[in-house]
Write an enzyme that holds these catalytic residues in place. Structure first.
Site, PDB file in Angstrom:
ATOM      1  N   SER A   1     -26.305 -39.822 -41.510  1.00 61.42           N
ATOM      2  CA  SER A   1     -25.301 -39.807 -42.577  1.00 61.42           C
ATOM      3  C   SER A   1     -24.096 -40.617 -42.123  1.00 61.42           C
ATOM      4  O   SER A   1     -24.097 -41.195 -41.032  1.00 61.42           O
ATOM      5  CB  SER A   1     -24.874 -38.368 -42.874  1.00 61.42           C
ATOM      6  N   LYS A   2     -23.074 -40.616 -42.975  1.00 60.48           N
ATOM      7  CA  LYS A   2     -21.866 -41.395 -42.681  1.00 60.48           C
ATOM      8  C   LYS A   2     -21.276 -41.053 -41.314  1.00 60.48           C
ATOM      9  O   LYS A   2     -20.685 -41.890 -40.662  1.00 60.48           O
ATOM     10  CB  LYS A   2     -20.806 -41.110 -43.742  1.00 60.48           C
ATOM     11  N   ARG A   3     -21.442 -39.804 -40.920  1.00 60.42           N
ATOM     12  CA  ARG A   3     -20.889 -39.366 -39.642  1.00 60.42           C
ATOM     13  C   ARG A   3     -21.387 -40.234 -38.485  1.00 60.42           C
ATOM     14  O   ARG A   3     -20.747 -40.349 -37.455  1.00 60.42           O
ATOM     15  CB  ARG A   3     -21.313 -37.925 -39.349  1.00 60.42           C
TER      16      ARG A   3
ATOM     17  N   GLY B   1     -21.652 -43.303 -38.302  1.00 64.36           N
ATOM     18  CA  GLY B   1     -21.121 -44.664 -38.282  1.00 64.36           C
ATOM     19  C   GLY B   1     -21.677 -45.479 -39.426  1.00 64.36           C
ATOM     20  O   GLY B   1     -21.841 -44.979 -40.533  1.00 64.36           O
TER      21      GLY B   1
END
Ligand code: GLU
Length: 470
Positions: free
Chosen positions: A238-240, A242
């Site tokens: 996910s976005k976490r 990067g």
């Protein structure tokens, strides 16, 4: 029947690496089998779909070079067709109107949960229900109650779903709009899709879709559910983690082929081979060889691949992508050496095009200031004489070539009885502003005589000004 695959993103965000990998697998499968690859935009969720996302998806596909043969086909343009199929299912008795209210359904759910049963529609309106005042009915698919749906998944193998586990799915909401499973079925049918390659988060939709297809008398496509991608912490990517948007990789200086090569290896392998050209991917990839297990995203490996592609691709191709990064630094590459020459001298030492652009900016424009540490170490009064010698020699050189430049540097070192490094490093900091550049003779040749002369003069003036300041 000729192969037809599709990529069917919902435009609710950018094209992320998971979507791009699904698209790549579908594209490879079509290309391998002489088939057609269709792009379908699943935009029926009006609240969440945006035109910006559609553009981001198209942009991502274009940058990756995943060209489609048909589409983009927008589901929002096909509502009439979905209505027609819903009516067909009502007429054949494969669908029925359900007048249960929200409150009734909630009560049903609560009671089932109380009995520790799986919540599901209890089939209350299935035998046929009278219209109810003030209730706009939903339309449900009459799922078979007996037997099982067997999916021979090309990745997962055989998966059996008992019909008794599936309830009567809503295919049209009370406002008449079709639901996701219905639109997918109608589209896959109308578009003649032979292979449905998608993320395995859709696996539970598959038996429902198959039952609707069967009710419509359709020939079934083959299914391939591709496992998800995990971040290096074992959680779903996910976005976490990067950069997960494909276009972010462009911004970060990756070549599209490197990303494609990385994506194809996420969940697929061919012996222990790591590098595949697009043509090799097409001939060697087989959807049946995709791993059942989830794969883990490894940014280090992607970076390694990018370096391989930067080093080994046609420099003109790399230059074409480097040009984008130069633009981002507000540099017009016509104001200096040919980009392709810069690529040739920089490619061994840079892993991304961002790095390459930053390390090459000095060829195109003056730097604002020297790297502090490098200047302190190299731009000292003791360097002035050698710099001045070289300045004179460079001005007088009949031929501005790396050989001639090299000779000047070597002769100056001999004359001043200094090691080559003691000469070359001040010269490098003078012309490049920092301690890193390609070999100094090549650097100067590319930089050109005029800029070289100006920068040596500037460095001498700078050293002298430092002296006065103390
Ligand atoms: N629109 C779905 C998604 O973005 C894909 C549906 C499908 O491939 O069948 O997850």
């Amino acid at each position: 029947m000729s192969t037809r695959t599709r990529f069917a993103p919902s435009p609710t965000g950018y094209l992320h690496v998971g979507g791009a990998r699904t698209a790549l697998f579908s594209w490879l499968h079509a290309r391998k089998h002489g088939g057609r690859f269709i792009l379908r935009i699943e935009d029926t969720d009006i609240e969440r779909s945006t035109i910006e996302s559609v553009n981001a998806i198209l942009e991502g596909m274009t940058w990756l070079g995943l060209e489609y043969d048909e589409g983009p086909i927008y589901q929002t343009e096909r509502f009439d067709r979905y209505k027609e199929v819903i009516q067909q299912l009502l007429d054949s008795g494969d669908a029925y109107r359900c007048y249960c209210t929200k409150e009734e359904l909630e009560r049903m759910r609560a009671e089932q949960m109380g009995r520790k049963e799986k919540p599901r529609y209890n089939g209350c309106c299935r035998p046929g229900a009278e219209p109810r005042e003030g209730v706009n009915p939903v339309i449900r698919f009459r799922n078979p109650v007996e037997g099982a749906v067997i999916v021979d998944d090309l990745v997962r193998g055989k998966i059996v779903f008992n019909n008794s586990e599936l309830d009567d799915l809503i295919i049209a909401r009370s406002d008449g709009t079709p639901t996701y499973n219905l639109t997918v079925v109608v589209d896959d049918l109308d578009m003649g899709v032979t292979h449905v390659i998608r993320g395995d988060d859709h696996i539970n939709n598959t038996p429902r879709q198959i039952n609707i297809l069967k009710a419509l008398g359709a020939e079934l496509p083959q299914y391939a559910h591709v496992p998800m991608i995990l971040g290096d912490d074992g959680k779903r990517l996910s976005k976490r983690h990067g950069a997960v948007s494909v276009m972010q990789y462009r911004e970060d200086g990756f070549l599209p082929e490197a990303l494609l090569n990385y994506l194809v290896r996420l969940g697929w392998s061919y012996g222990d081979r790591e590098l595949f050209s697009l043509d090799e991917m097409i001939s060697l990839f087989d959807i049946k060889d995709v791993n059942k297990a989830a794969s883990t995203f490894n940014s280090e490996k992607l970076l390694w691949l990018n370096h391989q592609y930067i080093m080994n691709s046609d420099p003109a191709h790399v230059a074409h992508h480097l040009s984008y990064q130069m633009g981002r630094l507000d540099i017009d590459p016509v104001d200096g050496p040919e980009l392709v020459e810069v690529v040739k001298v920089q490619r061994e030492r840079t892993k991304t095009l961002v790095e390459m652009a930053q390390n090459s900016a000095f060829f195109y424009r003056d730097f604002d200031c020297y790297d502090e540490k490098a200047a302190r170490k190299n731009l000292k009064p003791a360097a002035v004489e050698a710099l001045a010698d070289m300045l004179d020699a460079f001005k007088a050189l009949p031929d501005w070539s790396s050989e001639a430049i090299h000779k000047v540097v070597v002769e100056t070192a001999e004359l001043r009885e200094l090691k080559l490094g003691k000469i070359a490093q001040p010269l490098r900091v003078a012309v490049a502003g920092g301690p890193v550049s390609p070999p100094i003779d090549i650097t100067l040749e590319l930089l050109g005589r005029e800029r070289t002369v100006q920068r040596i003069e500037r460095a001498i003036a700078w050293i002298e000004a430092q002296g006065t300041a103390v």
